[in-house]
Write a protein that holds these residues in place. Structure first.
Motif, PDB file in Angstrom:
ATOM      1  N   ARG A   1      11.538  25.045  -0.104  1.00 53.77           N
ATOM      2  CA  ARG A   1      12.994  25.167  -0.026  1.00 53.77           C
ATOM      3  C   ARG A   1      13.697  23.798   0.028  1.00 53.77           C
ATOM      4  O   ARG A   1      14.718  23.593  -0.624  1.00 53.77           O
ATOM      5  CB  ARG A   1      13.343  26.007   1.200  1.00 53.77           C
ATOM      6  CG  ARG A   1      14.800  26.324   1.331  1.00 53.77           C
ATOM      7  CD  ARG A   1      15.010  27.263   2.527  1.00 53.77           C
ATOM      8  NE  ARG A   1      16.389  27.407   2.835  1.00 53.77           N
ATOM      9  CZ  ARG A   1      17.159  28.406   2.427  1.00 53.77           C
ATOM     10  NH1 ARG A   1      16.624  29.333   1.652  1.00 53.77           N
ATOM     11  NH2 ARG A   1      18.407  28.463   2.774  1.00 53.77           N
ATOM     12  N   LYS A   2      13.156  22.865   0.792  1.00 60.62           N
ATOM     13  CA  LYS A   2      13.779  21.534   0.901  1.00 60.62           C
ATOM     14  C   LYS A   2      13.760  20.788  -0.426  1.00 60.62           C
ATOM     15  O   LYS A   2      14.709  20.118  -0.786  1.00 60.62           O
ATOM     16  CB  LYS A   2      13.085  20.705   1.983  1.00 60.62           C
ATOM     17  CG  LYS A   2      13.455  21.098   3.377  1.00 60.62           C
ATOM     18  CD  LYS A   2      12.852  20.150   4.382  1.00 60.62           C
ATOM     19  CE  LYS A   2      13.270  20.517   5.785  1.00 60.62           C
ATOM     20  NZ  LYS A   2      12.796  19.552   6.767  1.00 60.62           N
TER      21      LYS A   2
ATOM     22  N   LYS B   1      13.714  22.156  -3.429  1.00 63.24           N
ATOM     23  CA  LYS B   1      14.679  22.802  -4.311  1.00 63.24           C
ATOM     24  C   LYS B   1      16.107  22.362  -3.980  1.00 63.24           C
ATOM     25  O   LYS B   1      16.913  22.122  -4.874  1.00 63.24           O
ATOM     26  CB  LYS B   1      14.569  24.321  -4.205  1.00 63.24           C
ATOM     27  CG  LYS B   1      13.351  24.887  -4.871  1.00 63.24           C
ATOM     28  CD  LYS B   1      13.321  26.399  -4.739  1.00 63.24           C
ATOM     29  CE  LYS B   1      12.059  26.977  -5.328  1.00 63.24           C
ATOM     30  NZ  LYS B   1      12.010  28.440  -5.174  1.00 63.24           N
ATOM     31  N   ARG B   2      16.403  22.268  -2.697  1.00 65.65           N
ATOM     32  CA  ARG B   2      17.749  21.835  -2.285  1.00 65.65           C
ATOM     33  C   ARG B   2      18.009  20.389  -2.696  1.00 65.65           C
ATOM     34  O   ARG B   2      19.100  20.065  -3.163  1.00 65.65           O
ATOM     35  CB  ARG B   2      17.915  22.001  -0.780  1.00 65.65           C
ATOM     36  CG  ARG B   2      18.080  23.455  -0.382  1.00 65.65           C
ATOM     37  CD  ARG B   2      18.153  23.685   1.097  1.00 65.65           C
ATOM     38  NE  ARG B   2      19.080  22.789   1.760  1.00 65.65           N
ATOM     39  CZ  ARG B   2      19.125  22.613   3.058  1.00 65.65           C
ATOM     40  NH1 ARG B   2      18.296  23.272   3.853  1.00 65.65           N
ATOM     41  NH2 ARG B   2      19.988  21.791   3.601  1.00 65.65           N
ATOM     42  N   LEU B   3      17.008  19.523  -2.542  1.00 63.46           N
ATOM     43  CA  LEU B   3      17.158  18.128  -2.953  1.00 63.46           C
ATOM     44  C   LEU B   3      17.348  18.037  -4.457  1.00 63.46           C
ATOM     45  O   LEU B   3      18.221  17.311  -4.941  1.00 63.46           O
ATOM     46  CB  LEU B   3      15.945  17.308  -2.526  1.00 63.46           C
ATOM     47  CG  LEU B   3      15.924  15.845  -2.996  1.00 63.46           C
ATOM     48  CD1 LEU B   3      17.113  15.078  -2.423  1.00 63.46           C
ATOM     49  CD2 LEU B   3      14.624  15.173  -2.627  1.00 63.46           C
TER      50      LEU B   3
ATOM     51  N   LEU C   1      18.572  20.336  -6.461  1.00 66.46           N
ATOM     52  CA  LEU C   1      19.901  20.847  -6.769  1.00 66.46           C
ATOM     53  C   LEU C   1      20.974  19.812  -6.435  1.00 66.46           C
ATOM     54  O   LEU C   1      21.920  19.619  -7.205  1.00 66.46           O
ATOM     55  CB  LEU C   1      20.159  22.147  -6.003  1.00 66.46           C
ATOM     56  CG  LEU C   1      21.513  22.793  -6.220  1.00 66.46           C
ATOM     57  CD1 LEU C   1      21.681  23.198  -7.678  1.00 66.46           C
ATOM     58  CD2 LEU C   1      21.666  23.999  -5.315  1.00 66.46           C
ATOM     59  N   LEU C   2      20.827  19.119  -5.326  1.00 63.59           N
ATOM     60  CA  LEU C   2      21.777  18.074  -4.942  1.00 63.59           C
ATOM     61  C   LEU C   2      21.774  16.932  -5.952  1.00 63.59           C
ATOM     62  O   LEU C   2      22.834  16.475  -6.399  1.00 63.59           O
ATOM     63  CB  LEU C   2      21.445  17.542  -3.547  1.00 63.59           C
ATOM     64  CG  LEU C   2      22.324  16.420  -3.008  1.00 63.59           C
ATOM     65  CD1 LEU C   2      23.747  16.934  -2.766  1.00 63.59           C
ATOM     66  CD2 LEU C   2      21.744  15.861  -1.725  1.00 63.59           C
TER      67      LEU C   2
ATOM     68  N   ALA D   1      20.800  12.544   1.044  1.00 62.26           N
ATOM     69  CA  ALA D   1      19.616  13.268   1.526  1.00 62.26           C
ATOM     70  C   ALA D   1      18.849  12.425   2.544  1.00 62.26           C
ATOM     71  O   ALA D   1      18.396  12.941   3.571  1.00 62.26           O
ATOM     72  CB  ALA D   1      18.724  13.645   0.352  1.00 62.26           C
TER      73      ALA D   1
END
Length: 79
Positions: free
Chosen positions: A3-4, A6-8, A10-11, A72
């Motif tokens: 999850r982390k 994927k979030r990075l 996306l950011l 991040a």
């Protein structure tokens, strides 16, 4: 992919895309203003507007990606 990650990703993608759009638009507008000025400088007359726009987009891409990684990193070290 966790999850982390994927979030990075996306950011980074969203910031980079925003940078490309803003950098390209700013460079394109600058080229148009330069060519529409009352007195055209030699630098303005010799520079290709498409090339200038692509340079602005490249700069925006790097700035956006750098901002995303910086944000991040900052968030990671605040936890």
């Amino acid at each position: 992919m966790d999850r982390k990650t994927k979030r990075l990703l996306l950011l980074v993608v969203s910031c980079s895309l925003s940078g490309v759009i803003l950098g390209g638009t700013a460079s394109w507008a600058e080229s148009k203003m330069c060519l529409g000025a009352d007195t055209i400088t030699s630098e303005c007359a010799t520079q290709n507007p498409v090339e200038k726009t692509i340079q602005g987009m490249s700069t925006g891409l790097l700035a956006g990606a750098g901002a995303a990684f910086g944000a991040a990193w900052n968030l990671r070290h605040q936890d």
